[in-house]
Write a protein that holds these residues in place. Structure first.
Motif, PDB file in Angstrom:
ATOM      1  N   GLY A 129       0.800  -1.248  -0.092  1.00  0.00           N
ATOM      2  CA  GLY A 129       0.035  -0.186   0.203  1.00  0.00           C
ATOM      3  C   GLY A 129       1.303   1.206   0.114  1.00  0.00           C
ATOM      4  N   GLY A 130       0.436   2.063  -0.033  1.00  0.00           N
ATOM      5  CA  GLY A 130       1.311   3.275  -0.244  1.00  0.00           C
ATOM      6  C   GLY A 130       1.947   3.578  -1.692  1.00  0.00           C
ATOM      7  N   ARG A 131       2.865   4.606  -1.324  1.00  0.00           N
ATOM      8  CA  ARG A 131       3.448   5.220  -2.297  1.00  0.00           C
ATOM      9  C   ARG A 131       4.709   3.487  -2.431  1.00  0.00           C
ATOM     10  NH1 ARG A 131       5.980  10.873  -2.495  1.00  0.00           N
ATOM     11  NH2 ARG A 131       6.328  10.094  -0.284  1.00  0.00           N
ATOM     12  N   PRO A 132       4.945   3.612  -3.515  1.00  0.00           N
ATOM     13  CA  PRO A 132       6.306   2.559  -3.740  1.00  0.00           C
ATOM     14  C   PRO A 132       7.438   3.021  -3.714  1.00  0.00           C
ATOM     15  CG  PRO A 132       4.918   2.897  -6.216  1.00  0.00           C
ATOM     16  CD  PRO A 132       4.141   4.008  -5.101  1.00  0.00           C
ATOM     17  N   ALA A 133       8.761   1.908  -3.036  1.00  0.00           N
ATOM     18  CA  ALA A 133       9.626   2.262  -2.506  1.00  0.00           C
ATOM     19  C   ALA A 133      10.922   3.169  -4.191  1.00  0.00           C
ATOM     20  CB  ALA A 133      10.411   1.440  -2.422  1.00  0.00           C
ATOM     21  N   LYS A 134      11.249   4.050  -4.021  1.00  0.00           N
ATOM     22  CA  LYS A 134      11.989   4.113  -5.382  1.00  0.00           C
ATOM     23  C   LYS A 134      13.462   3.936  -4.888  1.00  0.00           C
ATOM     24  CE  LYS A 134      12.880   9.171  -6.508  1.00  0.00           C
ATOM     25  NZ  LYS A 134      12.942  10.600  -6.654  1.00  0.00           N
ATOM     26  N   HIS A 135      14.351   3.766  -3.784  1.00  0.00           N
ATOM     27  CA  HIS A 135      15.207   3.257  -4.128  1.00  0.00           C
ATOM     28  C   HIS A 135      15.373   1.466  -3.287  1.00  0.00           C
ATOM     29  CE1 HIS A 135      16.700   6.937  -4.873  1.00  0.00           C
ATOM     30  NE2 HIS A 135      16.123   7.276  -3.868  1.00  0.00           N
ATOM     31  N   THR A 136      16.116   0.668  -3.818  1.00  0.00           N
ATOM     32  CA  THR A 136      15.742  -0.495  -2.847  1.00  0.00           C
ATOM     33  C   THR A 136      16.359  -0.169  -1.955  1.00  0.00           C
ATOM     34  OG1 THR A 136      18.030  -1.475  -4.002  1.00  0.00           O
ATOM     35  CG2 THR A 136      16.115  -2.059  -5.097  1.00  0.00           C
ATOM     36  N   ARG A 137      15.895  -1.227  -0.599  1.00  0.00           N
ATOM     37  CA  ARG A 137      16.536  -1.445   0.324  1.00  0.00           C
ATOM     38  C   ARG A 137      18.981  -1.614   0.851  1.00  0.00           C
ATOM     39  NH1 ARG A 137      12.905   1.420   1.805  1.00  0.00           N
ATOM     40  NH2 ARG A 137      11.240   0.170   2.805  1.00  0.00           N
ATOM     41  N   ARG A 138      19.301  -2.184  -0.277  1.00  0.00           N
ATOM     42  CA  ARG A 138      20.471  -2.387  -0.637  1.00  0.00           C
ATOM     43  C   ARG A 138      20.811  -0.976  -0.860  1.00  0.00           C
ATOM     44  NH1 ARG A 138      23.343  -7.383  -3.616  1.00  0.00           N
ATOM     45  NH2 ARG A 138      25.511  -6.294  -2.884  1.00  0.00           N
ATOM     46  N   GLU A 139      20.703  -0.196  -2.022  1.00  0.00           N
ATOM     47  CA  GLU A 139      20.930   0.557  -1.957  1.00  0.00           C
ATOM     48  C   GLU A 139      20.959   1.818  -1.384  1.00  0.00           C
ATOM     49  OE1 GLU A 139      22.534   1.835  -4.502  1.00  0.00           O
ATOM     50  OE2 GLU A 139      22.391   0.307  -5.542  1.00  0.00           O
ATOM     51  N   ILE A 140      20.017   1.874   0.139  1.00  0.00           N
ATOM     52  CA  ILE A 140      20.039   2.751   1.082  1.00  0.00           C
ATOM     53  C   ILE A 140      21.020   2.528   2.071  1.00  0.00           C
ATOM     54  CG2 ILE A 140      18.390   3.343   3.026  1.00  0.00           C
ATOM     55  CD1 ILE A 140      15.906   3.209   1.215  1.00  0.00           C
ATOM     56  N   LEU A 141      21.463   1.048   2.497  1.00  0.00           N
ATOM     57  CA  LEU A 141      22.241   0.698   3.444  1.00  0.00           C
ATOM     58  C   LEU A 141      23.986   1.346   2.425  1.00  0.00           C
ATOM     59  CD1 LEU A 141      21.302  -2.940   4.252  1.00  0.00           C
ATOM     60  CD2 LEU A 141      21.016  -0.690   4.907  1.00  0.00           C
ATOM     61  N   LYS A 142      23.833   1.093   1.315  1.00  0.00           N
ATOM     62  CA  LYS A 142      25.058   1.506   0.881  1.00  0.00           C
ATOM     63  C   LYS A 142      25.523   2.393   1.098  1.00  0.00           C
ATOM     64  CE  LYS A 142      25.065  -2.311  -3.191  1.00  0.00           C
ATOM     65  NZ  LYS A 142      25.303  -1.953  -4.862  1.00  0.00           N
ATOM     66  N   ALA A 143      24.270   3.639   0.755  1.00  0.00           N
ATOM     67  CA  ALA A 143      24.585   5.201   1.232  1.00  0.00           C
ATOM     68  C   ALA A 143      24.629   5.573   2.896  1.00  0.00           C
ATOM     69  CB  ALA A 143      23.366   5.691   0.758  1.00  0.00           C
ATOM     70  N   LEU A 144      23.577   4.281   3.320  1.00  0.00           N
ATOM     71  CA  LEU A 144      24.870   4.834   4.722  1.00  0.00           C
ATOM     72  C   LEU A 144      25.466   4.324   4.928  1.00  0.00           C
ATOM     73  CD1 LEU A 144      21.073   3.449   6.335  1.00  0.00           C
ATOM     74  CD2 LEU A 144      21.774   5.578   6.339  1.00  0.00           C
ATOM     75  N   ALA A 145      26.428   3.137   4.672  1.00  0.00           N
ATOM     76  CA  ALA A 145      27.590   2.922   4.732  1.00  0.00           C
ATOM     77  C   ALA A 145      29.231   3.760   4.304  1.00  0.00           C
ATOM     78  CB  ALA A 145      27.933   1.768   4.038  1.00  0.00           C
ATOM     79  N   TYR A 146      28.240   4.770   3.039  1.00  0.00           N
ATOM     80  CA  TYR A 146      29.491   5.676   2.619  1.00  0.00           C
ATOM     81  C   TYR A 146      28.805   6.787   3.477  1.00  0.00           C
ATOM     82  CZ  TYR A 146      30.878   9.170  -0.534  1.00  0.00           C
ATOM     83  OH  TYR A 146      31.754  10.174  -1.077  1.00  0.00           O
ATOM     84  N   TRP A 147      28.048   6.826   4.130  1.00  0.00           N
ATOM     85  CA  TRP A 147      27.789   8.377   4.903  1.00  0.00           C
ATOM     86  C   TRP A 147      28.679   7.864   5.947  1.00  0.00           C
ATOM     87  CZ3 TRP A 147      24.784   8.389   9.238  1.00  0.00           C
ATOM     88  CH2 TRP A 147      24.760   9.672  10.452  1.00  0.00           C
ATOM     89  N   LEU A 148      28.464   6.531   7.153  1.00  0.00           N
ATOM     90  CA  LEU A 148      29.521   6.341   8.028  1.00  0.00           C
ATOM     91  C   LEU A 148      31.017   6.673   8.103  1.00  0.00           C
ATOM     92  CD1 LEU A 148      27.293   3.428   9.407  1.00  0.00           C
ATOM     93  CD2 LEU A 148      27.382   5.860   9.990  1.00  0.00           C
ATOM     94  N   ARG A 149      31.374   6.673   7.075  1.00  0.00           N
ATOM     95  CA  ARG A 149      32.600   6.081   6.515  1.00  0.00           C
ATOM     96  C   ARG A 149      33.053   6.879   5.858  1.00  0.00           C
ATOM     97  NH1 ARG A 149      37.431   5.596   7.087  1.00  0.00           N
ATOM     98  NH2 ARG A 149      38.733   4.664   6.048  1.00  0.00           N
ATOM     99  N   ALA A 150      32.538   8.599   5.237  1.00  0.00           N
ATOM    100  CA  ALA A 150      33.252   9.692   5.012  1.00  0.00           C
ATOM    101  C   ALA A 150      33.238  10.536   6.421  1.00  0.00           C
ATOM    102  CB  ALA A 150      32.347   9.812   4.142  1.00  0.00           C
ATOM    103  N   GLY A 151      31.924  10.381   7.277  1.00  0.00           N
ATOM    104  CA  GLY A 151      31.342  10.915   8.401  1.00  0.00           C
ATOM    105  C   GLY A 151      31.658  12.566   7.461  1.00  0.00           C
ATOM    106  N   CYS A 152      30.396  12.296   6.375  1.00  0.00           N
ATOM    107  CA  CYS A 152      29.825  14.306   5.775  1.00  0.00           C
ATOM    108  C   CYS A 152      28.662  14.419   5.719  1.00  0.00           C
ATOM    109  CB  CYS A 152      30.397  13.881   3.989  1.00  0.00           C
ATOM    110  SG  CYS A 152      29.312  12.425   3.492  1.00  0.00           S
ATOM    111  N   ALA A 153      28.011  15.533   6.062  1.00  0.00           N
ATOM    112  CA  ALA A 153      26.820  15.762   5.611  1.00  0.00           C
ATOM    113  C   ALA A 153      25.349  15.045   4.399  1.00  0.00           C
ATOM    114  CB  ALA A 153      26.324  17.519   5.632  1.00  0.00           C
TER     115      ALA A 153
END
Length: 64
Positions: A30-54
């Motif tokens: 229900g609701g709006r379909p996901a725009k990004h896969t869960r794996r892509e979101i985790l990849k972004a989180l891993a990059y953010w944690l490693r880079a320490g950027c905004a």
């Protein structure tokens, strides 16, 4: 979109994703379909944690 973006050293391997996949909540029905896969979101989180950027300094090929 997974095949069109740059590969980063922080990207999850298939073995890492196999471990994390059961821990990540599935997309709700229900609701709006996901725009990004869960794996892509985790990849972004891993990059953010490693880079320490905004969040707004993430590369454009990662989910916002």
């Amino acid at each position: 979109m997974c095949g069109l973006r740059t590969r980063y050293s922080t990207d999850l391997s298939d073995a890492e994703w196999a471990i994390l996949r059961p821990l990540v909540p599935a997309v709700k029905s229900g609701g709006r379909p996901a725009k990004h896969t869960r794996r892509e979101i985790l990849k972004a989180l891993a990059y953010w944690l490693r880079a320490g950027c905004a969040w707004r300094l993430l590369p454009y090929d990662l989910p916002p």
